[in-house]
Design an enzyme around this catalytic site. Sequence first.
Site, short mmCIF file in Angstrom:
data_model
loop_
_atom_site.label_atom_id
_atom_site.label_comp_id
_atom_site.label_asym_id
_atom_site.label_seq_id
_atom_site.Cartn_x
_atom_site.Cartn_y
_atom_site.Cartn_z
N SER A 153 4.36 6.92 3.51
CA SER A 153 5.19 7.52 4.57
C SER A 153 5.45 8.96 4.16
CB SER A 153 6.53 6.78 4.65
OG SER A 153 7.48 7.53 5.39
N TYR A 166 14.10 2.43 1.20
CA TYR A 166 12.76 2.68 1.76
C TYR A 166 12.15 3.92 1.10
CZ TYR A 166 9.28 3.55 5.51
OH TYR A 166 8.13 3.76 6.24
#
Length: 265
Positions: A153, A166
């Site tokens: 990401s 995350y």
Amino acid sequence: MSNDPAAVPSGTLVGKVVVVTGGNSGIGAAIVRAAAAEGASVVIDYVTHADDTTDLVAEVEAAGGRAVGVQADVSKVADLQTMIATAVETYGRLDVLVNNAGIETRTALLDTSEDDFDEVVAVNLKSAFFGTKLAAQQFVAQGGGGLVLNISSVHEDWPMPGNIAYCVSKGGIRMLTRTAGVELGEHGIRVVNIAPGAVSTPINTSTENDPAKKAKLDAAIPLGRMAQASEIADVVVFLASGKAGYMTATTVVVDGGIMQGSVGL
Ligand SMILES: NC(=O)c1ccc[n+]([C@@H]2O[C@H](COP(=O)([O-])OP(=O)(O)OC[C@H]3O[C@@H](n4cnc5c(N)ncnc54)[C@H](O)[C@@H]3O)[C@@H](O)[C@H]2O)c1
């Protein structure tokens, strides 16, 4: 491929066996479709929504491709072993592992419990770590190299307040890719991250269902919109093809420019 023995497969991934974790939804499903369309034999890992997996296998087969589903919780090493074994038992080898499965809690540090942290890190990072190890063992055993692609990401590098576990997991994947890529180069094994920006998938349903949030996000992206999952899958196909053989231990950012020019986020 189809049952017609005279059918001649074509595409940039013909003869390759590709495993996609979390392959029955969002970006993973797009990768399954794109890889199969390029001639790969695909193993679709899933943990829930078996019906979606069955439907996706049928869709791939109807289009003349080849796919099989396997239920494996990627946070468990024993399940990862089952997943890799399914590829080898079904198709005789493994060429590409796509570590795509991922979850998030959308919690800030002060609100993140031990269970939250453990779950996110196990599904996002532990899975990629041991998936990479098991795939590499298979690549070494069969010879001829191989490829691990991690769907990380932009948050492997870019803090996202309110989603800290995350970010920590994706940052770990960045270092996993760099170090494993260096360690495994001597075996002809490549390890590459793809770092998407905002992609229209179920993980972003709450944002997409809130017009104000969605408009703010679109405005912050230099290209003015979220990505479609197929636009990430196209990059996977390129990296898995013979055209990207000198790329390893690095990240390809696919973010519409948001990391360079975000406004108002
Ligand atoms: N959508 C985005 O904006 C975006 C941006 C950057 C990175 N990503 C990453 O892309 C990946 C795919 O996300 P998505 O957007 O397609 O979301 P998604 O929720 O549609 O897909 C996630 C997949 O992971 C699977 N999964 C969850 N826990 C699992 C487990 N224990 N074992 C096996 N599979 C499990 C889910 O069942 C699902 O198939 C994730 O790693 C995510 O972090 C997404």
